[in-house]
Enzyme design. Sequence first.
Site, PDB file in Angstrom:
ATOM      1  N   ASP A  26       0.845  -1.191   0.000  1.00 13.30           N
ATOM      2  CA  ASP A  26       0.000   0.000   0.000  1.00 13.30           C
ATOM      3  C   ASP A  26       0.882   1.243   0.000  1.00 13.30           C
ATOM      4  O   ASP A  26       1.993   1.229   0.543  1.00 13.30           O
ATOM      5  CB  ASP A  26      -0.893   0.033   1.244  1.00 13.30           C
ATOM      6  CG  ASP A  26      -1.950  -1.066   1.232  1.00 13.30           C
ATOM      7  OD1 ASP A  26      -2.264  -1.571   0.134  1.00 13.30           O
ATOM      8  OD2 ASP A  26      -2.449  -1.410   2.315  1.00 13.30           O
ATOM      9  N   TYR A  54       4.230  -8.622   9.283  1.00 12.86           N
ATOM     10  CA  TYR A  54       4.002  -7.179   9.269  1.00 12.86           C
ATOM     11  C   TYR A  54       4.094  -6.625  10.685  1.00 12.86           C
ATOM     12  O   TYR A  54       3.680  -7.285  11.640  1.00 12.86           O
ATOM     13  CB  TYR A  54       2.608  -6.840   8.722  1.00 12.86           C
ATOM     14  CG  TYR A  54       2.404  -7.149   7.263  1.00 12.86           C
ATOM     15  CD1 TYR A  54       2.689  -6.202   6.280  1.00 12.86           C
ATOM     16  CD2 TYR A  54       1.905  -8.379   6.858  1.00 12.86           C
ATOM     17  CE1 TYR A  54       2.484  -6.469   4.943  1.00 12.86           C
ATOM     18  CE2 TYR A  54       1.706  -8.663   5.523  1.00 12.86           C
ATOM     19  CZ  TYR A  54       1.995  -7.710   4.569  1.00 12.86           C
ATOM     20  OH  TYR A  54       1.795  -7.991   3.242  1.00 12.86           O
ATOM     21  N   ASP A  68      -7.759   2.529   6.702  1.00 13.49           N
ATOM     22  CA  ASP A  68      -6.431   3.003   7.078  1.00 13.49           C
ATOM     23  C   ASP A  68      -6.442   4.530   7.148  1.00 13.49           C
ATOM     24  O   ASP A  68      -7.475   5.171   6.913  1.00 13.49           O
ATOM     25  CB  ASP A  68      -5.351   2.492   6.112  1.00 13.49           C
ATOM     26  CG  ASP A  68      -5.524   2.994   4.684  1.00 13.49           C
ATOM     27  OD1 ASP A  68      -6.211   4.018   4.474  1.00 13.49           O
ATOM     28  OD2 ASP A  68      -4.966   2.364   3.772  1.00 13.49           O
ATOM     29  N   ARG A 170      -5.204  -4.195   7.164  1.00 10.73           N
ATOM     30  CA  ARG A 170      -6.237  -3.173   7.336  1.00 10.73           C
ATOM     31  C   ARG A 170      -7.565  -3.799   7.756  1.00 10.73           C
ATOM     32  O   ARG A 170      -8.301  -3.242   8.577  1.00 10.73           O
ATOM     33  CB  ARG A 170      -6.441  -2.404   6.027  1.00 10.73           C
ATOM     34  CG  ARG A 170      -5.354  -1.409   5.728  1.00 10.73           C
ATOM     35  CD  ARG A 170      -5.650  -0.689   4.430  1.00 10.73           C
ATOM     36  NE  ARG A 170      -5.491  -1.562   3.275  1.00 10.73           N
ATOM     37  CZ  ARG A 170      -6.124  -1.384   2.113  1.00 10.73           C
ATOM     38  NH1 ARG A 170      -6.975  -0.408   1.965  1.00 10.73           N
ATOM     39  NH2 ARG A 170      -5.883  -2.194   1.099  1.00 10.73           N
TER      40      ARG A 170
END
Length: 287
Positions: A26, A54, A68, A170
């Site tokens: 992203d 992550y 987000d 997300r």
Amino acid sequence: MTSHDVVARARRALGTRKIGHAGTLDPMATGLLVLGVDGATRLLTFIVGLDKTYEATIRLGVSTDSDDADGQVTATTDAAHMTSEQIRAAIAPLTGRISQVPSTVSAIKVGGRRAYDLARAGEEVELKAREVTVSRFDVLAERTSTGSVTGMTTVDLDVVVDCSSGTYIRALARDLGASLGVGGHLTALRRTRIGPFDVAGAASIDDLASALVESPADVASAVLGRLDVTADEARDLRHGKRLTGAGERIPGKTAAAVDPDGTLVGIVERRGADLKSAMNMPEEHAP
């Protein structure tokens, strides 16, 4: 910087147009992006589906239309009453094999168009749930803050997530906030691992021109395991011939075939008791 931007920078730095990447990040995300250069782009298909790690920050108390911080705020709820025990109890159902609806603003194609393009055009987007695996979802730190104007309290969670390919962090933030009744979204995201590759061993975007590029043989061996072949076997594989009775030489279904010079011949796969090339590297990589 988008993944496309990184590829453009890499093309200029390395002097080649033939560069691809394994897994889009992203725009708000940082961290590891695996690039394939020239003939090694053929290996990217074997890397895209690997598990990932992550590090992220989830804000509880605020929902956005993109799940987000790049989206528009859609709701706020005071999260002052949230306890660590409640948060951890809500995380538990979001681990293991779970069904997850991807974020509306995602790169998934719907009718040939990206979901984020449809959403930004104001069109209704309904994405189907998909099964993903979250093997770790740990809270590393927890912070609260209260707005001086609104008086609303939000809770920020620093988390680390190990997950299968296709998992949307997300969406985890959104679903965690929803289950707690306060809403949630992602404020920071960093990918630190893809399969055996760690961000600690990665080159920075500014150092690509002088970066030590890993050989296709080393990368393929790290991902799939290594099969050392003779010069004659390498020639046969390159010509599309099977290695008769060689299936027992690899533990899994596929492996990286490497010739005596250390050059990656290609990826072999089991065909009954034999091995056959599933993908050969371009001839310029062969001796």
